[in-house]
Motif scaffolding. Structure first.
Motif, PDB file in Angstrom:
ATOM      1  N   VAL A  58     -33.154  21.461  23.001  1.00 22.62           N
ATOM      2  CA  VAL A  58     -33.372  20.161  23.637  1.00 22.62           C
ATOM      3  C   VAL A  58     -34.868  19.883  23.752  1.00 22.62           C
ATOM      4  CG1 VAL A  58     -33.091  18.831  25.766  1.00 22.62           C
ATOM      5  CG2 VAL A  58     -31.177  20.168  24.878  1.00 22.62           C
ATOM      6  N   ARG A  59     -35.660  20.896  24.114  1.00 21.68           N
ATOM      7  CA  ARG A  59     -37.116  20.713  24.203  1.00 21.68           C
ATOM      8  C   ARG A  59     -37.720  20.397  22.840  1.00 21.68           C
ATOM      9  NH1 ARG A  59     -36.516  25.259  27.681  1.00 21.68           N
ATOM     10  NH2 ARG A  59     -37.178  26.680  25.998  1.00 21.68           N
ATOM     11  N   THR A  60     -37.131  20.966  21.783  1.00 19.72           N
ATOM     12  CA  THR A  60     -37.620  20.715  20.423  1.00 19.72           C
ATOM     13  C   THR A  60     -37.339  19.293  19.983  1.00 19.72           C
ATOM     14  OG1 THR A  60     -37.344  23.035  19.824  1.00 19.72           O
ATOM     15  CG2 THR A  60     -37.385  21.437  18.015  1.00 19.72           C
ATOM     16  N   GLY A  61     -36.185  18.765  20.362  1.00 21.87           N
ATOM     17  CA  GLY A  61     -35.852  17.373  20.070  1.00 21.87           C
ATOM     18  C   GLY A  61     -34.809  17.186  19.000  1.00 21.87           C
ATOM     19  N   SER A  62     -35.061  17.675  17.774  1.00 22.73           N
ATOM     20  CA  SER A  62     -34.134  17.423  16.680  1.00 22.73           C
ATOM     21  C   SER A  62     -34.323  18.461  15.587  1.00 22.73           C
ATOM     22  CB  SER A  62     -34.332  16.017  16.105  1.00 22.73           C
ATOM     23  OG  SER A  62     -35.649  15.882  15.588  1.00 22.73           O
ATOM     24  N   ALA A  63     -33.380  18.492  14.660  1.00 22.97           N
ATOM     25  CA  ALA A  63     -33.465  19.447  13.549  1.00 22.97           C
ATOM     26  C   ALA A  63     -32.499  19.046  12.458  1.00 22.97           C
ATOM     27  CB  ALA A  63     -33.156  20.875  14.027  1.00 22.97           C
ATOM     28  N   ARG A  64     -32.757  19.533  11.266  1.00 28.09           N
ATOM     29  CA  ARG A  64     -31.794  19.457  10.182  1.00 28.09           C
ATOM     30  C   ARG A  64     -30.792  20.596  10.356  1.00 28.09           C
ATOM     31  NH1 ARG A  64     -30.975  15.154   7.829  1.00 28.09           N
ATOM     32  NH2 ARG A  64     -30.321  16.233   5.918  1.00 28.09           N
ATOM     33  N   ALA A  65     -29.609  20.435   9.792  1.00 29.40           N
ATOM     34  CA  ALA A  65     -28.562  21.441   9.983  1.00 29.40           C
ATOM     35  C   ALA A  65     -27.733  21.607   8.725  1.00 29.40           C
ATOM     36  CB  ALA A  65     -27.644  21.041  11.140  1.00 29.40           C
ATOM     37  N   ARG A  66     -27.338  22.855   8.470  1.00 32.16           N
ATOM     38  CA  ARG A  66     -26.332  23.158   7.461  1.00 32.16           C
ATOM     39  C   ARG A  66     -25.233  23.962   8.139  1.00 32.16           C
ATOM     40  NH1 ARG A  66     -30.853  24.783   3.890  1.00 32.16           N
ATOM     41  NH2 ARG A  66     -31.323  23.042   2.491  1.00 32.16           N
ATOM     42  N   THR A  67     -24.010  23.688   7.761  1.00 36.41           N
ATOM     43  CA  THR A  67     -22.881  24.384   8.361  1.00 36.41           C
ATOM     44  C   THR A  67     -21.981  24.964   7.274  1.00 36.41           C
ATOM     45  OG1 THR A  67     -21.444  22.417   8.415  1.00 36.41           O
ATOM     46  CG2 THR A  67     -22.880  22.800  10.324  1.00 36.41           C
ATOM     47  N   ALA A  68     -21.296  26.032   7.608  1.00 41.66           N
ATOM     48  CA  ALA A  68     -20.302  26.625   6.707  1.00 41.66           C
ATOM     49  C   ALA A  68     -19.171  27.158   7.574  1.00 41.66           C
ATOM     50  CB  ALA A  68     -20.912  27.744   5.865  1.00 41.66           C
ATOM     51  N   MET A  69     -17.970  26.711   7.302  1.00 43.28           N
ATOM     52  CA  MET A  69     -16.810  27.177   8.040  1.00 43.28           C
ATOM     53  C   MET A  69     -15.821  27.806   7.057  1.00 43.28           C
ATOM     54  SD  MET A  69     -14.347  25.169  10.739  1.00 43.28           S
ATOM     55  CE  MET A  69     -15.663  25.199  11.967  1.00 43.28           C
ATOM     56  N   GLU A  70     -15.655  29.108   7.193  1.00 43.85           N
ATOM     57  CA  GLU A  70     -14.735  29.836   6.317  1.00 43.85           C
ATOM     58  C   GLU A  70     -13.457  30.125   7.086  1.00 43.85           C
ATOM     59  OE1 GLU A  70     -14.993  34.206   4.940  1.00 43.85           O
ATOM     60  OE2 GLU A  70     -15.907  33.053   3.305  1.00 43.85           O
ATOM     61  N   MET A  71     -12.336  29.696   6.526  1.00 50.58           N
ATOM     62  CA  MET A  71     -11.039  29.907   7.153  1.00 50.58           C
ATOM     63  C   MET A  71     -10.196  30.803   6.258  1.00 50.58           C
ATOM     64  SD  MET A  71     -10.116  26.054   8.486  1.00 50.58           S
ATOM     65  CE  MET A  71     -11.250  25.159   9.564  1.00 50.58           C
ATOM     66  N   ALA A  72      -9.482  31.724   6.873  1.00 53.30           N
ATOM     67  CA  ALA A  72      -8.635  32.645   6.121  1.00 53.30           C
ATOM     68  C   ALA A  72      -7.301  32.792   6.819  1.00 53.30           C
ATOM     69  CB  ALA A  72      -9.304  34.011   5.986  1.00 53.30           C
ATOM     70  N   THR A  73      -6.230  32.679   6.057  1.00 59.78           N
ATOM     71  CA  THR A  73      -4.892  32.885   6.593  1.00 59.78           C
ATOM     72  C   THR A  73      -3.960  33.293   5.468  1.00 59.78           C
ATOM     73  OG1 THR A  73      -3.041  31.871   7.800  1.00 59.78           O
ATOM     74  CG2 THR A  73      -4.297  30.426   6.343  1.00 59.78           C
ATOM     75  N   GLY A  74      -3.179  34.322   5.687  1.00 63.30           N
ATOM     76  CA  GLY A  74      -2.168  34.740   4.728  1.00 63.30           C
ATOM     77  C   GLY A  74      -2.688  34.977   3.331  1.00 63.30           C
ATOM     78  N   GLY A  75      -3.901  35.509   3.183  1.00 65.43           N
ATOM     79  CA  GLY A  75      -4.463  35.756   1.865  1.00 65.43           C
ATOM     80  C   GLY A  75      -5.169  34.563   1.263  1.00 65.43           C
ATOM     81  N   THR A  76      -5.113  33.403   1.914  1.00 66.49           N
ATOM     82  CA  THR A  76      -5.786  32.205   1.437  1.00 66.49           C
ATOM     83  C   THR A  76      -7.108  32.045   2.170  1.00 66.49           C
ATOM     84  OG1 THR A  76      -3.681  31.104   0.989  1.00 66.49           O
ATOM     85  CG2 THR A  76      -5.629  29.703   1.204  1.00 66.49           C
ATOM     86  N   ARG A  77      -8.166  31.751   1.427  1.00 65.86           N
ATOM     87  CA  ARG A  77      -9.486  31.604   2.035  1.00 65.86           C
ATOM     88  C   ARG A  77     -10.150  30.343   1.496  1.00 65.86           C
ATOM     89  NH1 ARG A  77     -12.472  35.354   4.651  1.00 65.86           N
ATOM     90  NH2 ARG A  77     -10.969  36.949   4.020  1.00 65.86           N
ATOM     91  N   VAL A  78     -10.765  29.580   2.381  1.00 67.92           N
ATOM     92  CA  VAL A  78     -11.430  28.349   1.972  1.00 67.92           C
ATOM     93  C   VAL A  78     -12.705  28.199   2.790  1.00 67.92           C
ATOM     94  CG1 VAL A  78     -10.051  26.983   3.592  1.00 67.92           C
ATOM     95  CG2 VAL A  78     -11.180  25.841   1.711  1.00 67.92           C
ATOM     96  N   THR A  79     -13.768  27.681   2.164  1.00 70.37           N
ATOM     97  CA  THR A  79     -15.019  27.433   2.860  1.00 70.37           C
ATOM     98  C   THR A  79     -15.343  25.943   2.804  1.00 70.37           C
ATOM     99  OG1 THR A  79     -15.887  29.621   2.318  1.00 70.37           O
ATOM    100  CG2 THR A  79     -17.484  27.949   2.985  1.00 70.37           C
TER     101      THR A  79
END
Length: 277
Positions: A58-79
């Motif tokens: 919050v003191r910094t103010g702002s930023a660029r961001a990259r996100t990665a969400m990896e989900m895995a279920t029953g042998g299936t995986r997706v990012t």
């Protein structure tokens, strides 16, 4: 492994978006550098340092961001990957979320635009029966996960605020993230404790997550620079929704101070119809 289960009731829009998000994870058919050798602990208490990461942003103010969400279920995986910017002072952000090519059964598809504001998630190009020129608005306080998982990216502000519940934190050592020297901390955070200490704009979503998950403990790895700013954080969620789904959600922050502008859609541009599962 911590197992969470959604129990909170959701409104029709929230239920449909969450169900669609889980469907993307299970129908689609993924990483970070190691640490340095300096294991000397910093002078400050590791848990206190991590809990203060959101305030430093919050003191910094702002930023660029990259996100990665990896989900895995029953042998299936997706990012699912995202990129955008966050205004930490005004608590708003915008991400372009890229779905894997085969989620919709074709080689290419349009990215989903997501607007992140206190208590709400706006999504465009969502699909699922929503016209291309319309936005979907979801009240994140009605989602059983508080939008920690639903949108395919954990809101970077919420990811930082979640660390307010950090406990059992250990200092791992020094390393680098995107060329910046950082300190690596590892521990668990308590969703309910984080909700109690969170800023007003984030509290509702974390309170929903605390009620929706059967257990509050979430393992994390956090990387902070010398100014206490969060450079990277990885949370590991596990919950039950038509099977056990393991989620690793990573947020990378850089380009601090870069201006971020978020324009909310007009009320007439928000879709009010049914969202297909």
């Amino acid at each position: 492994m911590v197992v969470h289960q959604h129990r909170r009731r959701r409104g029709p829009a929230g239920e449909a978006v969450l169900a669609a998000g889980v469907a993307l994870a299970v129908t689609a058919m993924s990483g970070c550098a190691g640490d340095g050798n300096d294991d000397r602990p910093p002078a400050a208490d590791p848990a206190a340092v991590v809990r203060g990461a959101a305030d430093a942003l919050v003191r910094t103010g702002s930023a660029r961001a990259r996100t990665a969400m990896e989900m895995a279920t029953g042998g299936t995986r997706v990012t699912i990957r995202g990129e955008g910017g966050v205004d930490f002072k005004n608590r708003m952000g915008q991400l372009l979320v890229m779905l894997p090519a085969d989620v919709k059964g074709k080689a290419e598809h349009r990215p989903i635009t997501e607007l992140l504001v206190p208590g709400a998630l706006y999504m465009k190009n969502r699909g699922a029966g929503v016209p291309d020129d319309k936005w979907v608005r979801v009240d994140t306080t009605t989602l059983g996960d508080g939008n920690l998982v639903t949108g395919g990216a954990t809101d970077p502000l919420v990811a930082a605020e979640l660390l307010r519940g950090a406990q059992q934190v250990t200092y791992v050592g020094e390393t680098e993230v995107a060329g910046a020297k950082v300190r690596h901390y590892r521990g668990t955070t308590d969703i309910g404790r984080a909700a109690g200490s969170a800023s007003p704009g984030v509290r509702g979503a974390l309170e929903a997550a605390a009620k929706g998950f059967s257990k509050d403990a979430v393992p994390f790895d956090a990387y902070l620079d010398e100014e206490g700013r969060l450079r990277k954080v990885r949370h590991r969620f596990t919950y039950v929704n038509n099977g056990v789904i393991d989620v690793s959600s990573t947020t990378l922050l850089y380009g601090f101070g870069t201006p971020v502008t978020v324009v909310l859609p007009a009320s007439g541009d928000i879709y009010a119809g049914k969202i297909a599962d």
